[in-house]
Enzyme design. Structure first.
Site, PDB file in Angstrom:
ATOM      1  N   GLU A  46       0.842  -1.182   0.000  1.00 12.37           N
ATOM      2  CA  GLU A  46       0.000   0.000   0.000  1.00 12.37           C
ATOM      3  C   GLU A  46       0.887   1.246   0.000  1.00 12.37           C
ATOM      4  OE1 GLU A  46      -3.981  -1.799   2.000  1.00 12.37           O
ATOM      5  OE2 GLU A  46      -2.577  -0.862   3.360  1.00 12.37           O
ATOM      6  N   CYS A  65       0.585  -2.077  15.723  1.00 15.03           N
ATOM      7  CA  CYS A  65       0.602  -1.807  14.276  1.00 15.03           C
ATOM      8  C   CYS A  65      -0.040  -2.946  13.499  1.00 15.03           C
ATOM      9  CB  CYS A  65       2.038  -1.602  13.807  1.00 15.03           C
ATOM     10  SG  CYS A  65       2.167  -1.272  12.047  1.00 15.03           S
ATOM     11  N   CYS A 117      -1.316   5.964   9.740  1.00 13.04           N
ATOM     12  CA  CYS A 117      -0.157   5.260  10.304  1.00 13.04           C
ATOM     13  C   CYS A 117      -0.592   3.984  11.005  1.00 13.04           C
ATOM     14  CB  CYS A 117       0.530   6.107  11.357  1.00 13.04           C
ATOM     15  SG  CYS A 117       1.325   7.557  10.732  1.00 13.04           S
ATOM     16  N   CYS A 127       5.833  -6.717   7.446  1.00 14.67           N
ATOM     17  CA  CYS A 127       6.893  -6.211   8.327  1.00 14.67           C
ATOM     18  C   CYS A 127       7.254  -7.270   9.358  1.00 14.67           C
ATOM     19  CB  CYS A 127       6.434  -4.938   9.037  1.00 14.67           C
ATOM     20  SG  CYS A 127       7.763  -4.128   9.964  1.00 14.67           S
ATOM     21  N   CYS A 173       3.485   8.517   0.909  1.00 13.20           N
ATOM     22  CA  CYS A 173       4.016   7.613   1.930  1.00 13.20           C
ATOM     23  C   CYS A 173       4.252   6.261   1.275  1.00 13.20           C
ATOM     24  CB  CYS A 173       3.012   7.500   3.074  1.00 13.20           C
ATOM     25  SG  CYS A 173       3.522   6.354   4.361  1.00 13.20           S
ATOM     26  N   CYS A 227       5.645  -4.666  16.138  1.00 12.53           N
ATOM     27  CA  CYS A 227       5.147  -3.677  17.087  1.00 12.53           C
ATOM     28  C   CYS A 227       3.685  -4.026  17.404  1.00 12.53           C
ATOM     29  CB  CYS A 227       5.244  -2.273  16.494  1.00 12.53           C
ATOM     30  SG  CYS A 227       6.933  -1.830  16.071  1.00 12.53           S
TER      31      CYS A 227
END
Ligand code: SAH
Length: 391
Positions: free
Chosen positions: A96, A160, A376, A153, A146, A157
């Site tokens: 994305e 997230c 975010c 990932c 962005c 975290c």
């Protein structure tokens, strides 16, 4: 699906393009023509490169060489104008990429003055002088893209959404630059006339795909024409790479996802803190060679009742004392599977005030595109749908 063994021109720098054209028995100036076609005209097909003689275009096609512009597979438009793109690559993977039309006032921005004109350079002045028209509702020069650096990932975290995907693979330099080229083409804008800010704050950890990230940054500066000072890379805190990054000749600005004021709390919400703790992280930031008018940005995601108390703000202020830095506060963007709450605006403001009173420049990021999961920590949904096997 295209054959992944094909060679993409996107991702090759001028030296590599020169080697390629010479290897095909062509004069060196064809490298410049290819660079123009790929990075500045952002063409999709070899056949569209009208500056090249047809026999050379055939030769490229015969060798399975293609441009490699990634495909926009889907667009989601937010009420606030933010666009979340689903961008697909030759092997069927996708990421994305987010377009924020009025710049980095949004939370994915770096909170710097990059978008407010205080660093107005010749390019803006030129654009103004040339009477270049901007589409209605678009604030000239304040747009931010962005971009993602990995599919998924690995950092894990706890707050997230991207972490829930795990990491599927690194993106190549061409795929990182390709996101920018695809979005610029779709939005019909062109740097340097249009002032574009870039943040490496999408899916993935750029410093765990360091070589491809840094090559992409160089291509974006040298070929696409986006100035270094308009780019910011954010890391969750891969300390050895922060040291390497400081030595790079061409480098975006640095942002670090701090997110907690002490090791105990940080290790809980960011497991990577067990490997690189706050002392290592903050000393890397203190040793980081800042350029003129540059500072380190620290992002801090506020999680209700977890890390958002005024005492936590005091701890952050102590931690960062003496560092040339600023803090961007981001109230948690919620998502399915994320077990934290978003603090009230007053709580965020109180946190900000403590830091400000301690002399730390602190900003609250306005959420962008939350309604379409573009904010975010929300990049995940459509990738999952697009890459999950058909039922
Ligand atoms: N992996 C890099 C690049 C991603 S930047 C990094 O961690 O810095 C994405 C930013 O969004 C980071 O600062 C991260 O802390 C923040 N973030 C992640 N999840 C979030 C959420 N749910 N709400 C608000 N911010 C979040």
């Amino acid at each position: 699906m295209k054959d992944p063994s094909q060679v993409a021109l996107l991702g090759l720098d001028h030296t590599e393009l020169t080697l390629l054209v010479k290897g095909l028995g062509e004069p060196g100036y064809r490298a410049k023509q290819l660079g123009d076609a790929v990075y500045r005209q952002r063409l999709e097909l070899l056949d569209e490169i009208s500056t090249l003689p047809q026999p050379f275009r055939f030769k490229l096609a015969e060798k399975d060489i293609r441009i490699g512009l990634p495909k926009i597979e889907n667009r989601f438009v937010s009420q606030d104008g933010t666009v979340r793109y689903l961008i697909g690559f030759a092997d069927g993977q996708s990421v994305e990429t987010v377009w924020m039309p009025e710049g980095d006032g949004g939370e994915a921005g770096d909170g710097s003055e990059a978008g407010d004109g205080s660093e107005a350079g010749t390019e803006e002045l030129l654009a103004e002088q040339n009477g270049r028209g901007y589409r209605q509702g678009q604030n000239p020069g304040r747009s931010t893209i962005c971009i993602s650096s990995q599919v998924g990932c690995a950092v894990d975290c706890q707050f997230c959404l991207t972490a829930l995907l795990g990491v599927k693979r690194n993106l190549t330099a061409g795929e990182i630059v390709g996101q920018v080229c695809a979005v610029l083409k779709d939005q019909n804008v062109s740097p340097p006339e249009d002032r574009i800010n870039l943040v490496f704050m999408g899916m993935g950890e750029p410093f765990l795909n360091y070589d491809n990230f840094i090559k992409a940054a160089r291509l974006l500066v040298e070929e696409v024409g986006i100035a270094e000072r308009r780019m910011t890379v954010s890391t969750a805190g891969i300390v050895p790479r922060i040291h390497d990054f400081g030595k790079e000749k061409i480098r975006p600005k640095l942002a670090i996802s701090l997110n907690a004021p002490n090791d105990e709390l940080r290790a809980r919400i960011m497991p990577l803190n067990k490997k690189w703790n706050l002392e290592m992280l903050i000393s890397a930031a203190r040793e980081y060679p800042l350029r003129t008018r540059e500072w380190v940005t620290f992002e801090y995601v506020l999680l209700g009742g977890v890390n958002d108390a005024p005492e936590n703000a005091k701890e952050v202020a102590d931690l960062l004392r003496g560092l040339r830095c600023k803090v961007n506060l981001i109230a948690l963007n919620p998502g399915p599977g994320i077990d934290f709450t978003t603090p009230e605006a007053e709580r965020v403001a109180a946190f900000q005030n403590v830091l400000r009173d301690a002399g730390t420049a602190t900003f609250v990021r306005r959420p962008r595109g939350r309604d379409i999961y573009a904010a975010c920590g929300q990049l995940k949904r459509t990738v999952e749908i697009a890459t999950s096997p058909a039922l």
